[in-house]
Write an enzyme that holds these catalytic residues in place. Structure first.
Site, short mmCIF file in Angstrom:
data_model
loop_
_atom_site.label_atom_id
_atom_site.label_comp_id
_atom_site.label_asym_id
_atom_site.label_seq_id
_atom_site.Cartn_x
_atom_site.Cartn_y
_atom_site.Cartn_z
N ASP A 10 -3.13 8.41 -2.99
CA ASP A 10 -3.00 7.41 -1.94
C ASP A 10 -4.40 6.98 -1.50
OD1 ASP A 10 -2.62 6.05 0.45
OD2 ASP A 10 -1.20 7.52 1.27
N ASN A 24 -3.27 -10.31 0.77
CA ASN A 24 -2.80 -11.65 0.42
C ASN A 24 -3.66 -12.66 1.18
OD1 ASN A 24 -1.59 -12.16 3.09
ND2 ASN A 24 -0.09 -10.62 2.48
N GLY A 32 3.33 -2.77 0.26
CA GLY A 32 2.50 -2.05 -0.71
C GLY A 32 1.28 -1.41 -0.08
N VAL A 33 0.19 -1.48 -0.80
CA VAL A 33 -1.04 -0.82 -0.35
C VAL A 33 -1.57 -1.48 0.93
CG1 VAL A 33 -2.61 -2.13 -1.85
CG2 VAL A 33 -3.20 0.18 -1.17
N ASP A 34 -1.37 -2.78 1.04
CA ASP A 34 -1.81 -3.52 2.22
C ASP A 34 -1.11 -2.96 3.48
OD1 ASP A 34 -3.03 -5.52 3.67
OD2 ASP A 34 -1.75 -7.14 2.95
N SER A 117 -2.83 -6.44 -7.73
CA SER A 117 -1.83 -7.38 -8.28
C SER A 117 -0.69 -6.75 -9.07
CB SER A 117 -2.49 -8.48 -9.15
OG SER A 117 -3.18 -9.40 -8.36
N THR A 118 -0.73 -5.43 -9.30
CA THR A 118 0.30 -4.85 -10.19
C THR A 118 1.56 -4.40 -9.46
OG1 THR A 118 -0.55 -2.58 -10.06
CG2 THR A 118 -1.49 -4.01 -11.76
P1 ADP Z 1 -0.12 -6.73 -4.99
O1 ADP Z 1 0.55 -7.68 -4.04
O2 ADP Z 1 -1.58 -7.06 -5.21
O3 ADP Z 1 0.65 -6.55 -6.25
P2 ADP Z 1 0.78 -4.11 -4.04
O4 ADP Z 1 0.32 -3.38 -2.85
O5 ADP Z 1 2.21 -4.51 -4.09
O6 ADP Z 1 -0.20 -5.36 -4.18
O7 ADP Z 1 0.48 -3.27 -5.33
C1 ADP Z 1 -0.80 -3.03 -5.86
C2 ADP Z 1 -0.86 -1.62 -6.36
O8 ADP Z 1 -1.06 -0.74 -5.25
C3 ADP Z 1 0.41 -1.13 -7.05
O9 ADP Z 1 0.05 -0.52 -8.27
C4 ADP Z 1 0.99 -0.11 -6.08
O10 ADP Z 1 1.63 0.95 -6.77
C5 ADP Z 1 -0.28 0.40 -5.43
N1 ADP Z 1 -0.14 1.09 -4.12
C6 ADP Z 1 0.84 1.00 -3.20
N2 ADP Z 1 0.58 1.82 -2.16
C7 ADP Z 1 -0.60 2.44 -2.43
C8 ADP Z 1 -1.42 3.40 -1.77
N3 ADP Z 1 -1.08 3.91 -0.58
N4 ADP Z 1 -2.56 3.81 -2.38
C9 ADP Z 1 -2.94 3.31 -3.57
N5 ADP Z 1 -2.22 2.40 -4.24
C10 ADP Z 1 -1.07 1.96 -3.69
#
Ligand code: ADP
Length: 165
Positions: A10, A24, A32-34, A117-118
């Protein structure tokens, strides 16, 4: 390359000079990560982001990190996958180059990237990993970093990065 590391974890838990957010264009938070970064950093982050006027796709912007362990946040806006004919790889590459440049400008020596972006943006994981790793490896001043971490959150990305690097 000795200063490139892959971890499965994480990004909000990492003790680095700066973490990169997959943001975004509005910079006003999302899933997600955001979402995870905003939740851990606290409401002051949203306030700072609201004072900025967004960020175009392919570009990056720096904010404070508030309650996070990391010292700062670079918000990078990755492209939404639209089939591959919409400049996606250049825009994704530009997120990695831009974040590395901005980090050095601020004297940061340890940086962690999520797999931009994944997730919600649907970029195919292998293609994204190839672009991300090539960008970092070809970055002119890579040697100035003590550590560049690819922080993979899912096992699939971790395996992909491990096989590429
Ligand atoms: P995007 O809109 O750019 O695709 P996402 O957040 O949906 O952004 O996904 C980008 C990547 O971040 C994905 O591979 C997802 O698995 C990963 N992700 C989600 N939460 C976390 C976290 N807490 N730490 C690291 N990576 C994360």
């Amino acid at each position: 390359m000795k200063n490139i590391e892959i971890i499965n974890g994480d990004i909000t838990e990492l003790d680095v000079d700066v973490i990169v957010n997959a943001a975004n264009e509005t910079l006003l938070g999302g899933g997600g990560v955001d979402g995870a970064i905003h939740e851990k950093a606290g409401p002051e982050l949203l306030k700072e982001c609201q004072s900025l006027s967004g960020c175009p796709t392919g570009e990056v912007i720096l904010t404070e990190s508030y309650n996070l362990i990391a010292g700062a946040i670079i918000h990078a806006v990755g492209p939404k996958w639209g089939g591959g004919q919409n400049n996606e790889s250049d825009l994704l590459e530009s997120c990695y180059f831009g974040a590395l440049e901005l980090a050095l400008e601020h004297g940061f020596r340890t940086i962690a990237f999520p797999n931009i972006s994944t997730g919600i943006y649907g970029y195919p994981k292998i293609e994204a990993a190839i672009t991300a790793t090539s960008a970092v490896k070809s970055f002119e001043d890579l040697a100035e970093f003590e550590k560049v971490i690819f922080c993979c959150f899912d096992e699939e990305n971790y395996k992909i990065y491990s096989s590429i690097l």
